[in-house]
Design a protein around this motif. Structure first.
Motif, PDB file in Angstrom:
ATOM      1  N   TRP A 146       0.822  -1.213   0.000  1.00  0.00           N
ATOM      2  CA  TRP A 146       0.000   0.000   0.000  1.00  0.00           C
ATOM      3  C   TRP A 146       0.855   1.262   0.000  1.00  0.00           C
ATOM      4  O   TRP A 146       0.318   2.366   0.074  1.00  0.00           O
ATOM      5  CB  TRP A 146      -0.940   0.000   1.208  1.00  0.00           C
ATOM      6  CG  TRP A 146      -1.699  -1.281   1.339  1.00  0.00           C
ATOM      7  CD1 TRP A 146      -1.556  -2.234   2.292  1.00  0.00           C
ATOM      8  CD2 TRP A 146      -2.696  -1.793   0.447  1.00  0.00           C
ATOM      9  NE1 TRP A 146      -2.390  -3.296   2.063  1.00  0.00           N
ATOM     10  CE2 TRP A 146      -3.115  -3.052   0.931  1.00  0.00           C
ATOM     11  CE3 TRP A 146      -3.288  -1.312  -0.734  1.00  0.00           C
ATOM     12  CZ2 TRP A 146      -4.075  -3.819   0.293  1.00  0.00           C
ATOM     13  CZ3 TRP A 146      -4.243  -2.082  -1.368  1.00  0.00           C
ATOM     14  CH2 TRP A 146      -4.634  -3.314  -0.842  1.00  0.00           C
ATOM     15  N   ASP A 147       2.161   1.092  -0.077  1.00  0.00           N
ATOM     16  CA  ASP A 147       3.069   2.243  -0.120  1.00  0.00           C
ATOM     17  C   ASP A 147       3.128   2.776  -1.553  1.00  0.00           C
ATOM     18  O   ASP A 147       3.377   2.018  -2.496  1.00  0.00           O
ATOM     19  CB  ASP A 147       4.463   1.825   0.357  1.00  0.00           C
ATOM     20  CG  ASP A 147       5.428   2.993   0.386  1.00  0.00           C
ATOM     21  OD1 ASP A 147       5.481   3.666   1.428  1.00  0.00           O
ATOM     22  OD2 ASP A 147       6.122   3.220  -0.614  1.00  0.00           O
ATOM     23  N   VAL A 148       2.927   4.084  -1.708  1.00  0.00           N
ATOM     24  CA  VAL A 148       2.894   4.681  -3.048  1.00  0.00           C
ATOM     25  C   VAL A 148       4.241   4.516  -3.748  1.00  0.00           C
ATOM     26  O   VAL A 148       4.304   4.173  -4.938  1.00  0.00           O
ATOM     27  CB  VAL A 148       2.516   6.172  -2.961  1.00  0.00           C
ATOM     28  CG1 VAL A 148       2.532   6.800  -4.356  1.00  0.00           C
ATOM     29  CG2 VAL A 148       1.148   6.335  -2.326  1.00  0.00           C
ATOM     30  N   GLY A 149       5.332   4.739  -3.017  1.00  0.00           N
ATOM     31  CA  GLY A 149       6.659   4.589  -3.608  1.00  0.00           C
ATOM     32  C   GLY A 149       6.919   3.169  -4.072  1.00  0.00           C
ATOM     33  O   GLY A 149       7.528   2.939  -5.129  1.00  0.00           O
ATOM     34  N   PHE A 150       6.443   2.193  -3.293  1.00  0.00           N
ATOM     35  CA  PHE A 150       6.584   0.781  -3.651  1.00  0.00           C
ATOM     36  C   PHE A 150       5.843   0.486  -4.953  1.00  0.00           C
ATOM     37  O   PHE A 150       6.377  -0.145  -5.865  1.00  0.00           O
ATOM     38  CB  PHE A 150       6.031  -0.074  -2.510  1.00  0.00           C
ATOM     39  CG  PHE A 150       6.145  -1.562  -2.718  1.00  0.00           C
ATOM     40  CD1 PHE A 150       7.260  -2.252  -2.280  1.00  0.00           C
ATOM     41  CD2 PHE A 150       5.122  -2.275  -3.340  1.00  0.00           C
ATOM     42  CE1 PHE A 150       7.367  -3.633  -2.464  1.00  0.00           C
ATOM     43  CE2 PHE A 150       5.223  -3.644  -3.523  1.00  0.00           C
ATOM     44  CZ  PHE A 150       6.354  -4.319  -3.076  1.00  0.00           C
ATOM     45  N   GLN A 151       4.619   0.965  -5.055  1.00  0.00           N
ATOM     46  CA  GLN A 151       3.812   0.716  -6.250  1.00  0.00           C
ATOM     47  C   GLN A 151       4.428   1.382  -7.482  1.00  0.00           C
ATOM     48  O   GLN A 151       4.542   0.757  -8.549  1.00  0.00           O
ATOM     49  CB  GLN A 151       2.394   1.249  -6.034  1.00  0.00           C
ATOM     50  CG  GLN A 151       1.625   0.532  -4.943  1.00  0.00           C
ATOM     51  CD  GLN A 151       0.281   1.178  -4.667  1.00  0.00           C
ATOM     52  OE1 GLN A 151      -0.209   1.992  -5.445  1.00  0.00           O
ATOM     53  NE2 GLN A 151      -0.327   0.828  -3.545  1.00  0.00           N
ATOM     54  N   LEU A 152       4.846   2.641  -7.346  1.00  0.00           N
ATOM     55  CA  LEU A 152       5.424   3.361  -8.480  1.00  0.00           C
ATOM     56  C   LEU A 152       6.729   2.719  -8.937  1.00  0.00           C
ATOM     57  O   LEU A 152       6.985   2.590 -10.138  1.00  0.00           O
ATOM     58  CB  LEU A 152       5.657   4.830  -8.099  1.00  0.00           C
ATOM     59  CG  LEU A 152       4.409   5.708  -7.964  1.00  0.00           C
ATOM     60  CD1 LEU A 152       4.784   7.059  -7.373  1.00  0.00           C
ATOM     61  CD2 LEU A 152       3.736   5.890  -9.316  1.00  0.00           C
ATOM     62  N   VAL A 161       9.535  -0.397 -13.198  1.00  0.00           N
ATOM     63  CA  VAL A 161      10.419  -1.474 -13.649  1.00  0.00           C
ATOM     64  C   VAL A 161       9.646  -2.474 -14.501  1.00  0.00           C
ATOM     65  O   VAL A 161      10.170  -3.005 -15.490  1.00  0.00           O
ATOM     66  CB  VAL A 161      11.081  -2.176 -12.448  1.00  0.00           C
ATOM     67  CG1 VAL A 161      11.932  -3.353 -12.902  1.00  0.00           C
ATOM     68  CG2 VAL A 161      11.936  -1.194 -11.682  1.00  0.00           C
ATOM     69  N   PHE A 162       8.390  -2.740 -14.138  1.00  0.00           N
ATOM     70  CA  PHE A 162       7.559  -3.634 -14.950  1.00  0.00           C
ATOM     71  C   PHE A 162       7.415  -3.083 -16.368  1.00  0.00           C
ATOM     72  O   PHE A 162       7.496  -3.829 -17.353  1.00  0.00           O
ATOM     73  CB  PHE A 162       6.176  -3.791 -14.305  1.00  0.00           C
ATOM     74  CG  PHE A 162       5.259  -4.706 -15.049  1.00  0.00           C
ATOM     75  CD1 PHE A 162       5.372  -6.081 -14.937  1.00  0.00           C
ATOM     76  CD2 PHE A 162       4.275  -4.192 -15.884  1.00  0.00           C
ATOM     77  CE1 PHE A 162       4.530  -6.937 -15.635  1.00  0.00           C
ATOM     78  CE2 PHE A 162       3.419  -5.032 -16.593  1.00  0.00           C
ATOM     79  CZ  PHE A 162       3.552  -6.410 -16.467  1.00  0.00           C
ATOM     80  N   GLY A 163       7.194  -1.779 -16.468  1.00  0.00           N
ATOM     81  CA  GLY A 163       7.083  -1.159 -17.782  1.00  0.00           C
ATOM     82  C   GLY A 163       8.369  -1.279 -18.589  1.00  0.00           C
ATOM     83  O   GLY A 163       8.343  -1.547 -19.788  1.00  0.00           O
ATOM     84  N   ILE A 164       9.511  -1.097 -17.915  1.00  0.00           N
ATOM     85  CA  ILE A 164      10.802  -1.193 -18.596  1.00  0.00           C
ATOM     86  C   ILE A 164      11.064  -2.616 -19.084  1.00  0.00           C
ATOM     87  O   ILE A 164      11.529  -2.837 -20.204  1.00  0.00           O
ATOM     88  CB  ILE A 164      11.934  -0.733 -17.658  1.00  0.00           C
ATOM     89  CG1 ILE A 164      11.806   0.778 -17.386  1.00  0.00           C
ATOM     90  CG2 ILE A 164      13.307  -1.048 -18.243  1.00  0.00           C
ATOM     91  CD1 ILE A 164      12.733   1.280 -16.299  1.00  0.00           C
ATOM     92  N   ALA A 186       8.819   3.532 -18.612  1.00  0.00           N
ATOM     93  CA  ALA A 186       8.663   3.738 -17.171  1.00  0.00           C
ATOM     94  C   ALA A 186       7.564   4.759 -16.882  1.00  0.00           C
ATOM     95  O   ALA A 186       6.722   4.559 -15.994  1.00  0.00           O
ATOM     96  CB  ALA A 186       9.988   4.201 -16.568  1.00  0.00           C
ATOM     97  N   GLN A 187       7.540   5.851 -17.644  1.00  0.00           N
ATOM     98  CA  GLN A 187       6.516   6.881 -17.438  1.00  0.00           C
ATOM     99  C   GLN A 187       5.141   6.378 -17.853  1.00  0.00           C
ATOM    100  O   GLN A 187       4.135   6.669 -17.197  1.00  0.00           O
ATOM    101  CB  GLN A 187       6.881   8.136 -18.242  1.00  0.00           C
ATOM    102  CG  GLN A 187       8.162   8.828 -17.798  1.00  0.00           C
ATOM    103  CD  GLN A 187       7.992   9.575 -16.493  1.00  0.00           C
ATOM    104  OE1 GLN A 187       6.871   9.843 -16.050  1.00  0.00           O
ATOM    105  NE2 GLN A 187       9.102   9.929 -15.859  1.00  0.00           N
ATOM    106  N   PHE A 188       5.089   5.616 -18.918  1.00  0.00           N
ATOM    107  CA  PHE A 188       3.823   5.064 -19.404  1.00  0.00           C
ATOM    108  C   PHE A 188       3.205   4.142 -18.362  1.00  0.00           C
ATOM    109  O   PHE A 188       1.993   4.171 -18.115  1.00  0.00           O
ATOM    110  CB  PHE A 188       4.088   4.301 -20.705  1.00  0.00           C
ATOM    111  CG  PHE A 188       2.864   3.674 -21.315  1.00  0.00           C
ATOM    112  CD1 PHE A 188       1.952   4.432 -22.029  1.00  0.00           C
ATOM    113  CD2 PHE A 188       2.631   2.307 -21.185  1.00  0.00           C
ATOM    114  CE1 PHE A 188       0.824   3.849 -22.596  1.00  0.00           C
ATOM    115  CE2 PHE A 188       1.514   1.712 -21.747  1.00  0.00           C
ATOM    116  CZ  PHE A 188       0.602   2.490 -22.462  1.00  0.00           C
ATOM    117  N   ALA A 189       4.045   3.320 -17.731  1.00  0.00           N
ATOM    118  CA  ALA A 189       3.553   2.347 -16.753  1.00  0.00           C
ATOM    119  C   ALA A 189       3.098   3.006 -15.454  1.00  0.00           C
ATOM    120  O   ALA A 189       2.224   2.471 -14.759  1.00  0.00           O
ATOM    121  CB  ALA A 189       4.632   1.304 -16.455  1.00  0.00           C
ATOM    122  N   THR A 190       3.688   4.147 -15.108  1.00  0.00           N
ATOM    123  CA  THR A 190       3.355   4.788 -13.830  1.00  0.00           C
ATOM    124  C   THR A 190       2.353   5.932 -13.970  1.00  0.00           C
ATOM    125  O   THR A 190       1.831   6.401 -12.959  1.00  0.00           O
ATOM    126  CB  THR A 190       4.629   5.336 -13.153  1.00  0.00           C
ATOM    127  OG1 THR A 190       5.298   6.242 -14.058  1.00  0.00           O
ATOM    128  CG2 THR A 190       5.574   4.206 -12.783  1.00  0.00           C
TER     129      THR A 190
END
Length: 275
Positions: free
Chosen positions: A108-114, A119-122, A162-166
């Motif tokens: 539930w941490d925003v930094g963790f999710q972002l 990285v998933f997007g990359i 990375a920007q697209f995924a976040t």
């Protein structure tokens, strides 16, 4: 401390991630360590390499993004000693599982999710773009100019992915979409890398400390000035975006389906190395 107006400029420009200690900074440190120990350290250099990575992680407070990066880099270096495939979705998923096992509330941490979404997007879209839209993809020998162009395009694809995924998460949590994030990252990330290397050089080469700090200050001023200019451009960001959790999920479903249609169904040969 940065002025609030400058912080807002970084946020509007879509590069506020460079102000927080994140996986980007650990990635830059990783680049410096590879210059010292080689791309794949082994023997006595591997423990020293990992010790440096985790010392930095604890030094900066073990933020979610830094922890994610340190865990993935550790797994990457260990599996490379056994001559296995490097960074992939399997490594990403294993790091995700390990960190959630240690602290389930990290989910539930925003930094963790972002961090994990970036990285998933990359690893997915970024890899596919670098593979499919890579010039001279069937040639093994390239000139220096061609290698430079391909490296610049790879950087563009990775930054975009990375920007697209976040982007949906940013709209959900911060109610903002930065329209020029792509342009800003093209200059800010290289400048951030140069800035950190200059600071490290100032500590390591103490007799030349004043010169390196002066260069670092100039680099930071150029970056701040550029970000301020971009933030002042018309339509720099779309403000007041309000989406709920269901809409956030729907956006990600649509994004995944579009990528799946183009890459997995139309070009399945590109996807075999992601896992």
């Amino acid at each position: 401390m940065l002025r609030s107006s400058l912080r807002d400029a970084y946020s509007i420009s879509g590069v506020s991630h460079v102000l927080a200690l994140s996986g980007l900074h650990l990635g830059i440190l990783f680049g410096l360590l590879t210059l010292l120990f080689g791309r794949h350290p082994h023997g006595w250099t591997l423990p020293l390499f990992l010790l440096t990575i985790w010392a930095f992680t604890f030094l900066v407070g073990c933020g979610a993004s830094v922890l994610r990066s340190a865990t993935m880099l550790t797994i990457y270096q260990i599996i490379k000693t056994f001559h296995r495939q490097g960074i992939s979705l399997n490594v990403w998923a294993f790091a995700f599982w390990v960190l959630l096992l240690i602290n389930p509330l990290s989910l539930w941490d925003v930094g963790f999710q972002l961090s994990f979404m970036a990285v998933f997007g990359i690893l997915t879209l970024g890899y596919l773009l670098c593979t499919y839209f890579r010039p001279w993809r069937y040639r093994f020998t390239l000139s220096l100019k061609e290698k430079t162009i391909r490296s610049l395009l790879a950087f563009v694809y990775v930054s975009f992915s990375a920007q697209f995924a976040t982007a949906p998460l940013v709209m959900y949590y911060f109610h903002r979409f930065s329209c020029y994030f792509f342009l800003t990252n093209l200059l800010v990330i290289p400048l951030t890398t140069i800035l950190l290397y200059l600071i490290v050089a100032a500590f390591l080469l103490f007799p030349l400390k004043s010169m390196f700090l002066m260069l670092a200050t100039g680099c930071a001023n150029i970056m701040n000035h550029f970000v301020s200019i971009v933030a002042a451009l018309p339509g720099a960001s779309i403000e007041g975006i309000s989406i709920n959790g269901l809409q956030l999920l729907a956006i990600y479903v649509v994004m995944i389906l579009v990528c799946h249609l183009f890459f997995v169904l139309l070009h399945p040969e590109l996807c075999k190395d992601i896992l």
